[in-house]
Write an enzyme that holds these catalytic residues in place. Structure first.
Site, PDB file in Angstrom:
ATOM      1  N   CYS A  43       0.841  -1.202   0.000  1.00 34.05           N
ATOM      2  CA  CYS A  43       0.000   0.000   0.000  1.00 34.05           C
ATOM      3  C   CYS A  43       0.874   1.250   0.000  1.00 34.05           C
ATOM      4  O   CYS A  43       1.521   1.566   1.000  1.00 34.05           O
ATOM      5  CB  CYS A  43      -0.909  -0.002   1.228  1.00 34.05           C
ATOM      6  SG  CYS A  43      -1.951   1.472   1.377  1.00 34.05           S
ATOM      7  N   CYS A  46      -0.359   4.001   2.412  1.00 31.30           N
ATOM      8  CA  CYS A  46      -0.099   3.680   3.818  1.00 31.30           C
ATOM      9  C   CYS A  46       1.360   3.906   4.204  1.00 31.30           C
ATOM     10  O   CYS A  46       1.662   4.448   5.269  1.00 31.30           O
ATOM     11  CB  CYS A  46      -0.470   2.225   4.103  1.00 31.30           C
ATOM     12  SG  CYS A  46      -2.120   1.730   3.603  1.00 31.30           S
ATOM     13  N   ASP A  47       2.271   3.460   3.356  1.00 34.52           N
ATOM     14  CA  ASP A  47       3.687   3.389   3.741  1.00 34.52           C
ATOM     15  C   ASP A  47       4.631   4.244   2.911  1.00 34.52           C
ATOM     16  O   ASP A  47       5.820   4.336   3.236  1.00 34.52           O
ATOM     17  CB  ASP A  47       4.158   1.928   3.660  1.00 34.52           C
ATOM     18  CG  ASP A  47       3.367   1.016   4.585  1.00 34.52           C
ATOM     19  OD1 ASP A  47       3.006   1.461   5.682  1.00 34.52           O
ATOM     20  OD2 ASP A  47       3.114  -0.145   4.199  1.00 34.52           O
TER      21      ASP A  47
END
Length: 218
Positions: A43, A46-47
């Protein structure tokens, strides 16, 4: 009436809310699981921020892979995108954006066979046109597909990718059967949207149960 069979016995219900989510399709590279959360990610939203101005390898060739690579290219000018085929599977407009982006180096006919490092990702073993070599990298982002966990939704309408189709109330094609989160055909998959789906489904499931029991109020 629905009947749910579990290890603890059978349960009956007027309504069911399915929240079984989806799983990322694994790449199958050696040490992929070992470095999950330590440089291996599925993701970008997300990261991605953890790897600002770092070296990143993106694996995949579909719409999602291309879109995520473009997102990461806003964070660093060191994105290497690899795809096992000789062309992208993504829509032409999206693929062309990747090919034109100066921050993305595309390597076709390339696979990742191993991820290496000491506590965190430091390199990846790549196979390009039959030639194996080691590529330095700080992260490997894998976008090779998502598998909705829909085995409990037999007989319910799904889209071409297996996601359960719902209406605005999160109700599926089967009355009383709701689906929320990553298992349904949502345009955006994040924790916050899954929680919102659950709140909506619980609200309308409650209304449905009241109607069935003759206790609805208006």
């Amino acid at each position: 009436i629905f009947t749910i069979t579990t290890d603890a016995g059978n349960f009956t219900s007027y309504s069911v809310i399915l929240a079984t989510g989806a799983k990322h399709r694994k790449l199958g590279a050696k040490s992929e699981d070992e470095f999950a959360g330590r440089g291996v990610s599925y993701c970008a939203a997300c990261d991605g921020a953890f790897f600002k101005d770092k070296k990143i390898i993106v694996v995949g060739g579909g719409d999602t892979a291309c879109a995520e690579a473009l997102f990461l290219a806003n964070l660093t000018d060191k994105v290497i995108m690899i795809h096992r085929r000789d062309r992208f599977r993504a829509q032409k407009a999206v693929a062309d954006k990747v090919l034109r982006n100066k921050n993305i180096e595309v390597r076709f006919n390339t696979t990742c066979t191993e991820i290496k490092g000491n506590g965190k990702v430091e390199s990846a073993i790549l196979m390009e046109n039959g030639i194996q070599y080691e590529q330095d990298t700080d992260a490997v982002f894998i976008f090779t597909g998502i598998l909705p966990q829909n085995k409990l939704a037999e007989g319910v309408a799904k889209d071409d990718h297996g996601y359960i189709i719902t209406d605005a109330h999160m109700e599926s094609s089967l009355r009383g059967f709701f689906a929320v989160g990553d298992v349904r055909n949502s345009p955006f998959r994040q924790i916050i949207t899954a929680c919102a789906d659950g709140a909506i489904a619980a609200h309308y499931a409650g209304i449905l149960v009241d109607e069935i029991k003759g206790e609805a109020y208006l």
